[in-house]
Design a protein around this motif. Sequence first.
Motif, PDB file in Angstrom:
ATOM      1  N   ASP A 100     -10.200   1.160   4.298  1.00  0.00           N
ATOM      2  CA  ASP A 100      -9.298   0.971   3.159  1.00  0.00           C
ATOM      3  C   ASP A 100      -9.612  -0.363   2.493  1.00  0.00           C
ATOM      4  OD1 ASP A 100      -7.162   0.527   1.445  1.00  0.00           O
ATOM      5  OD2 ASP A 100      -5.666   1.317   2.818  1.00  0.00           O
ATOM      6  N   ALA A 101     -10.016  -0.325   1.227  1.00  0.00           N
ATOM      7  CA  ALA A 101     -10.365  -1.560   0.516  1.00  0.00           C
ATOM      8  C   ALA A 101      -9.162  -2.470   0.329  1.00  0.00           C
ATOM      9  CB  ALA A 101     -10.958  -1.214  -0.852  1.00  0.00           C
ATOM     10  N   GLU A 102      -7.971  -1.895   0.346  1.00  0.00           N
ATOM     11  CA  GLU A 102      -6.764  -2.660   0.024  1.00  0.00           C
ATOM     12  C   GLU A 102      -6.236  -3.447   1.206  1.00  0.00           C
ATOM     13  OE1 GLU A 102      -2.743  -1.788  -2.611  1.00  0.00           O
ATOM     14  OE2 GLU A 102      -3.449  -0.275  -1.204  1.00  0.00           O
ATOM     15  N   ARG A 103      -6.563  -3.011   2.426  1.00  0.00           N
ATOM     16  CA  ARG A 103      -6.023  -3.660   3.619  1.00  0.00           C
ATOM     17  C   ARG A 103      -7.124  -4.318   4.425  1.00  0.00           C
ATOM     18  NH1 ARG A 103      -2.460   0.208   7.127  1.00  0.00           N
ATOM     19  NH2 ARG A 103      -2.305  -1.741   8.288  1.00  0.00           N
ATOM     20  N   PRO A 104      -6.888  -5.515   4.948  1.00  0.00           N
ATOM     21  CA  PRO A 104      -7.882  -6.157   5.812  1.00  0.00           C
ATOM     22  C   PRO A 104      -8.038  -5.358   7.101  1.00  0.00           C
ATOM     23  CG  PRO A 104      -5.809  -7.366   5.859  1.00  0.00           C
ATOM     24  CD  PRO A 104      -5.666  -6.337   4.785  1.00  0.00           C
TER      25      PRO A 104
END
Length: 304
Positions: A100-104
């Motif tokens: 997921d690009a949005e979450r580290p």
Amino acid sequence: MNETRSEQAFRSGFAALIGRPNVGKSTLLNALIGQKVAIMSSRPQTTRNRIRGVLTTEAAQVIFIDTPGIHEPRHRLGKYMVEAAVSTLREVDVVLLVVDAERPATREDHLVFERLAGLRTPVLLVINKVDLVPKPQLLEVIDRLRTVHPFRHIIPVSAKDGTQLDTLKRLLVAELPEGPKYYPDDMVTDHPERFIIAEYIREKVLHLTREEVPHSVMVDIEQLERREDSNVLYVHAVIYTERESQKAILIGKRGAMLKQIGQLARQELEALFGTRVYLELWVKVKKDWRNQPGMLHRWGFDEP
């Protein structure tokens, strides 16, 4: 001679989608296929079985296997789900690791990374949901993850709006061996009708209920009959849950929740099968079914 070369150039093989829960694997699968073959939900651990979707083009056929999200299991069903996902890595020609690009990167992401150690199968890193992050943040994610594994390619995509999906398909097909066409051109999944119907019903439960209810639910299709004289598909299904309180939520006041689940599922099933559907739903309690080997076996959750 030209026909022989054309046949030899045809590529086919199996590709696994792996990753932690809720990174969009099922959404990505549906987008790649161009049709809904796996249920989708914002809730983690939606996929329980290994869902198979088939993409056929003039040059290739890809059999995708959408695996359950790799996580730290808290019951026997969760353990089955993780083992099913991990065992798939040894059975395919290429692996698509979806993040997921949005979450580290989370602990569950690192559990997935650990499973890649020593794997000889080519791995493509697919960074999903790039429509939700600015480019500088995306570049940071790429730099951070490129050292995790010797990935064959890193492809930022958006399953939601289609960004880079054609590029992903092209790079994926290039990794497949030359091979035969395993399925007919018009087949998009090899799962039987009963499985698909049960999953569509379970998806509506996931969308309409909250808290502990969704993951305690299993749908069993007890009767499936297609009556040619009336062009109606008759379905009798039981929604099993683990507690009486959950049963009450699923039924709702004066049966309102169960009616809504049935209506939404019926509408999608009619569109899918191109016929009228008569759907009868019941709710029953089966205490602690997620830890009972007999119940898991009955519903197809055999340990890999």
